[in-house]
Structure formats: structure tokens, C-alpha cells
Design an enzyme around this catalytic site. Structure first.
Site, PDB file in Angstrom:
ATOM      1  N   VAL A   4       0.819  -1.210   0.000  1.00  0.00           N
ATOM      2  CA  VAL A   4       0.000   0.000   0.000  1.00  0.00           C
ATOM      3  C   VAL A   4       0.858   1.269   0.000  1.00  0.00           C
ATOM      4  O   VAL A   4       0.598   2.180  -0.796  1.00  0.00           O
ATOM      5  CB  VAL A   4      -0.977   0.001   1.195  1.00  0.00           C
ATOM      6  CG1 VAL A   4      -1.698   1.339   1.307  1.00  0.00           C
ATOM      7  CG2 VAL A   4      -1.991  -1.130   1.045  1.00  0.00           C
ATOM      8  N   PRO A   5       1.888   1.391   0.852  1.00  0.00           N
ATOM      9  CA  PRO A   5       2.688   2.619   0.831  1.00  0.00           C
ATOM     10  C   PRO A   5       3.322   2.898  -0.530  1.00  0.00           C
ATOM     11  O   PRO A   5       3.307   4.036  -1.008  1.00  0.00           O
ATOM     12  CB  PRO A   5       3.756   2.366   1.905  1.00  0.00           C
ATOM     13  CG  PRO A   5       3.132   1.379   2.834  1.00  0.00           C
ATOM     14  CD  PRO A   5       2.303   0.488   1.959  1.00  0.00           C
TER      15      PRO A   5
ATOM     16  N   GLU B 120      -2.767  -3.191  -7.474  1.00  0.00           N
ATOM     17  CA  GLU B 120      -3.125  -4.428  -6.763  1.00  0.00           C
ATOM     18  C   GLU B 120      -2.232  -4.469  -5.530  1.00  0.00           C
ATOM     19  O   GLU B 120      -1.050  -4.781  -5.624  1.00  0.00           O
ATOM     20  CB  GLU B 120      -2.921  -5.638  -7.678  1.00  0.00           C
ATOM     21  CG  GLU B 120      -3.628  -6.898  -7.171  1.00  0.00           C
ATOM     22  CD  GLU B 120      -2.746  -7.711  -6.246  1.00  0.00           C
ATOM     23  OE1 GLU B 120      -2.902  -7.551  -5.012  1.00  0.00           O
ATOM     24  OE2 GLU B 120      -1.914  -8.482  -6.730  1.00  0.00           O
TER      25      GLU B 120
ATOM     26  N   CYS C 149      -0.798 -11.872  -1.387  1.00  0.00           N
ATOM     27  CA  CYS C 149      -1.527 -10.670  -0.976  1.00  0.00           C
ATOM     28  C   CYS C 149      -2.977 -10.948  -0.605  1.00  0.00           C
ATOM     29  O   CYS C 149      -3.543 -10.279   0.259  1.00  0.00           O
ATOM     30  CB  CYS C 149      -1.465  -9.629  -2.085  1.00  0.00           C
ATOM     31  SG  CYS C 149      -1.965 -10.262  -3.698  1.00  0.00           S
TER      32      CYS C 149
END
Length: 505
Positions: A245-246, A265, A299
């Protein structure tokens, strides 16, 4: 490692391979890195030995690759869908023919079991084959307008697309990002993870052998700086990123400056809900699939396993027994079911999550410790025993944060309404799962879960025909399936007047 060298992989074993070939690819050939003083060692996860050196690409090299891709795009985009399909089908055939050797190299670079890697390579060629079938069907629409006028739409390629891959599925991600891009008439510049630089360049050579124009699929190596150069390049029309995410936020921010299309993604902390009316045998197998594939480095893994309190003791007894029986060791052995984690720092990070869980009141039922295989050549590998955590709460670190390792957190629940609320209490939304015999409940819960995918009575099954992507901070856009064409193409509307123009002025 050239295709000729790949052909010698048949007898390769863990700890026996060193890669010395150039790892970049553009203009139809391998290209060496020019900044050798910035070379970074890449380690074989199963042994801890140096596999190769990764030299990151700088601005000049990135520009060369992108301009090479743009020149190829000009040629490729003029071909019919059927012509593009013919070349892509040949690429799929070559991958299928060499699947065992590609899979071996993937294992050596990535650490996952050969059994899993073979499936990954199969998914890669199946994805290219699927989009080859789609390429010839791309079409617009016709609209009849008043007075004999009409309009139509053209589905056109975007241009040069950038793919930025992750280290858990190196070859498969390269294939699954490039396949829809090429089917639509685009070119792609692909940057693998700096931890797994070896197999994407094999895909580039396969595409060349299949007949794509030189430069249509380029590979540039590097880390964050190279990724930034790609995202900021004015010739790039789209960026497709798989990762954290970062980093995804940074990719989105950089791409926004050039108003580039983006597919993200990102991470997940997915819930797997096991109701008391489930088939317990299947639910246990599903929980194992949801947590321990690729050493837990997936993930969409269902790492928050919610189990109805009435069946919790039976579930824990069976899942612990099965987890203890997982064969950890040499990833190139057919009997191995769990290989090594990607790097030593990542292994330490995952083990740290287990230690933190114990501090917060969690109970380790099995695993969660460094594992040293009996084979001497594996002594330096990054192995750990798969872990089951009981006595977990929703506010614990191991339940809230993505661990990305073989750690299952088990949480009891009482009612359907309660577990849906708790399952959705996360910033992530990549996947989810439900085990129940009640068909109405299954679909009701699936509709209520805030996730891009919901598995019912199974987990981690992702056929290439089915769209995959996230809700919330797990990203947006989709990969796989027909809908992905919309993310690699753009519509042009053409309006045609067959009569006179109205004299308004």
C-alpha cells in the site's frame, strides 16, 4: 540466463546455479547495467548464497527502454487482433514447452516449492493464451443518429504501459500484466522486484522468439528510483503496479502528475469465515490454502480465520495436526510443500510478528520459529515453521497488519451479523472467503463482505478468466478476465454526418 542456458536447467539443483547474464532487455536484446558500482546482491532464499548481481537502471537506460517500446508499439498497434493473437499463441506454446525449466529457475530465485512454481508457469501461459483469444474480438459500437448521420466507437491502445511486479509471483505477474496489454496493441516496459530479477527477462526472450517487434516487451531492473523514473516518464501512458500500500500510494501520486492511467493491486488482510454447518474437512483444507501457499507470501491470503465458537476446538485440533505435517525444506524436491521466505530481513520481520502476538496475549499452537532443514546446503536458507495463532483478538497487531508470511490468526465468532461487521473492520479489501453448506447464507455473506473477491467453500482459486482486484486500500482496477481490456485501451468516438451542416449562424 539466456534461453540456451535455460535449456540446461533440467539437471539444476538447489545451490548449484549462479546467474551471470545481463538482466535488462530492450530493443530485442539483453542489455547490461551501466551503473555497476550500484550493483546489489540477489540471494537464493533456500541457501542464502548470492545468486546474481542486480544493477539498477538509471534515467538514460529507462529512457532507452521506453523509446524502444514506443517504436515497437507503433508497429504492433497497426496489426490486426488476429495477427497479434497468432504471435501471442506462439509465446504461450513456448512457455508451455519449457515450463519445467522456467519453474526451476523461478524456485531458485523465489524460494517457493517446485509444485507451486509449475502451477504459476501454467497460469502464465494460460493467461497469454486467453488474451490471444480476446485480441481478435476487440470491437467498438455503431450508433444510428437522426437524418442519416451515425457514430461509431473505436477501441484503441494506450501506448507504452509500465508493469511493476512483486517478488511472490515473478514470472506469472510479468505474463499476466503483459498479456492484456499486448492483446490491446500496447507495448510494455516491465520492472521486476529487485529481489527476483531473473525470470522476467526469460519472458522477454520468449516474446521475441514468438515474433513480437523488438522492444514490445522490455525489462528494466531496479528499485524505487528506477520505478520513479518509469512512473514519471512522459511517454508512459499507464502504470500497473502490484505491491504494498505505501508504495502503491507513491506510484499513484507520481502517475497523477502526468495524468496516467493506473491499476493498483495492493495488500490485504482478508477474512476467511467458517460457519458451524461447514464441511469441516474442506474448511481446514481451505484455511491451509488461504495461509500457507508461497510460504504465506500472497496478498489475498485469508489470514484472519473466523471460526464459529461451537466448532473451534475441532477446527483447531485438525488444522494444527495438518500444519505440523507440512513438509518444509528444499523447494526443488517434489515432496516439499513449503520452501523459504524471500529474504533474511523479511524472515526476521515475520518472526517478529509472532513474538509480538505472544506479547499481546496470543497463543502459538504450532510453528512460528526458524526452521533449519537437515540438508547442510540449506543451513543458510530463510525457512520458518508454519504458525497457528490462537486466542487472537481484533485489536492485535497480527490481526490488523499484513504479515506476509506463514502465520494464521484464528478468531472465534458467534453470529453472522457479528462476524460480517468484524470481517469488514479493516482498511483492506482484496479477498474474503466463506465456508458453509447454507447456499442462502453463502451468497448473503458474499454480498456483505467488502472485498474484490469472495471464495465460497474454497480459497485462493484464481482462473485467468475471472477478474481479480481490490476494494478500499487494496487498490483498484482489475487483472485477468475480459474486463481488463478496459484498463489497457481507450475509446474513441467518431461522429459522421452524411447530409448538410445545419446553418445555425
Amino acid at each position: 540466463m539466456s534461453l540456451a542456458t535455460l535449456d540446461s536447467m533440467g539437471g539444476a539443483s538447489t545451490g548449484s546455479v549462479t546467474v551471470t547474464e545481463q538482466l535488462n532487455f530492450w530493443a530485442g536484446r539483453r542489455v547490461g547495467g551501466r551503473n555497476s558500482e550500484h550493483a546489489e546482491p540477489v540471494f537464493e532464499p533456500a541457501t542464502g548464497r548470492v545468486l546474481c548481481q542486480m544493477v539498477p537502471c538509471g534515467a538514460e537506460e529507462v529512457d532507452e527502454a521506453i523509446m524502444s517500446a514506443h517504436a515497437a508499439y507503433v508497429q504492433w498497434s497497426k496489426k490486426s487482433g488476429t495477427e497479434r493473437a497468432r504471435v501471442m499463441l506462439e509465446a504461450a506454446r513456448i512457455i508451455r514447452e519449457r515450463r519445467e525449466k522456467i519453474a526451476k529457475l523461478e524456485v531458485i530465485n523465489n524460494g517457493k516449492s517446485i509444485t507451486e512454481a509449475l502451477v504459476d508457469i501454467d497460469v502464465a501461459w494460460q493467461c497469454i493464451e486467453y488474451y490471444a483469444g480476446v485480441a481478435g474480438t476487440l470491437a467498438g459500437q455503431h450508433f444510428q443518429l437522426p437524418g442519416g448521420a451515425f457514430a461509431y466507437t473505436r477501441r484503441e491502445p494506450l501506448g507504452v504501459c509500465v508493469g511493476i511486479g512483486a517478488w511472490n509471483y515473478p514470472f506469472q505477474i510479468a505474463a499476466c500484466k503483459s498479456a492484456p496489454a499486448l492483446a490491446c496493441g500496447n507495448a510494455m516496459v516491465f520492472k521486476p522486484s529487485p529481489f527476483t530479477p531473473v525470470t522476467a527477462v526469460i519472458l522477454a526472450e520468449i516474446y521475441k522468439e514468438a515474433g513480437v517487434p523488438d522492444g514490445l516487451f522490455c525489462v528494466v531492473q531496479g528499485g524505487a528510483e528506477t520505478g520513479s523514473l518509469l512512473c514519471n516518464h512522459p511517454k508512459v501512458a499507464k502504470v500497473s503496479f502490484t505491491g504494498s500500500v505505501p508504495t502503491g500510494k507513491k506510484v499513484m501520486e507520481m502517475s497523477a502528475k502526468g495524468v496516467k492511467q493506473v491499476t493498483l493491486e495492493l495488500g490485504g488482510k482478508s477474512p476467511l469465515i467458517i460457519f458451524k454447518d461447514c464441511d469441516l474437512e474442506n474448511a481446514v483444507k481451505g484455511a491451509l490454502m488461504a495461509n500457507f501457499l508461497t510460504q504465506g507470501q500472497v496478498c489475498c491470503n485469508g489470514t484472519r480465520v473466523f471460526v464459529h465458537k461451537d466448532i473451534l476446538p475441532q477446527f483447531l485440533e485438525e488444522v494444527v495436526k495438518r500444519t505440523k505435517a507440512i513438509a518444509v525444506g528444499d523447494p526443488l524436491l517434489d515432496s516439499t510443500r513449503m520452501g523459504a521466505l524471500i529474504t533474511k530481513p523479511h524472515l526476521e520481520k515475520v518472526l517478529g510478528f509472532v513474538r509480538q502476538a505472544k506479547k499481546e496475549g496470543g497463543r502459538v499452537l504450532c510453528g512460528g520459529e526458524p526452521f533449519v532443514p537437515s540438508d547442510p546446503k540449506l543451513k543458510g536458507g530463510y525457512f520458518m515453521s508454519p504458525c497457528i495463532l490462537d486466542n487472537c483478538r481484533d485489536d492485535m497487531t497480527c490481526v490488523k497488519e499484513e504479515i506476509f508470511g506463514p502465520v494464521m490468526s484464528v478468531l472465534p465468532f458467534d453470529t453472522e451479523e457479528e462476524v460480517i461487521r468484524r470481517a469488514n473492520n479493516t482498511t483492506f479489501g482484496l479477498a474474503s472467503g466463506v465456508f458453509t453448506r447454507d447456499i442462502s447464507r453463502a451468497h448473503r455473506v458474499a454480498a456483505s463482505l467488502e472485498a474484490g473477491t469472495c471464495f465460497i467453500n474454497n480459497y485462493n482459486i484464481s482462473p485467468v478468466e475471472v477478474p481479480f482486484g481490490g476494494y478500499k486500500m487494496s487498490g483498484f482496477g482489475r487483472e485477468n478476465g475480459q474486463v481488463t481490456i478496459e484498463y489497457y485501451s481507450q475509446l474513441k468516438t467518431v461522429v459522421v454526418e452524411t447530409g448538410d451542416v445545419e446553418n445555425y449562424f
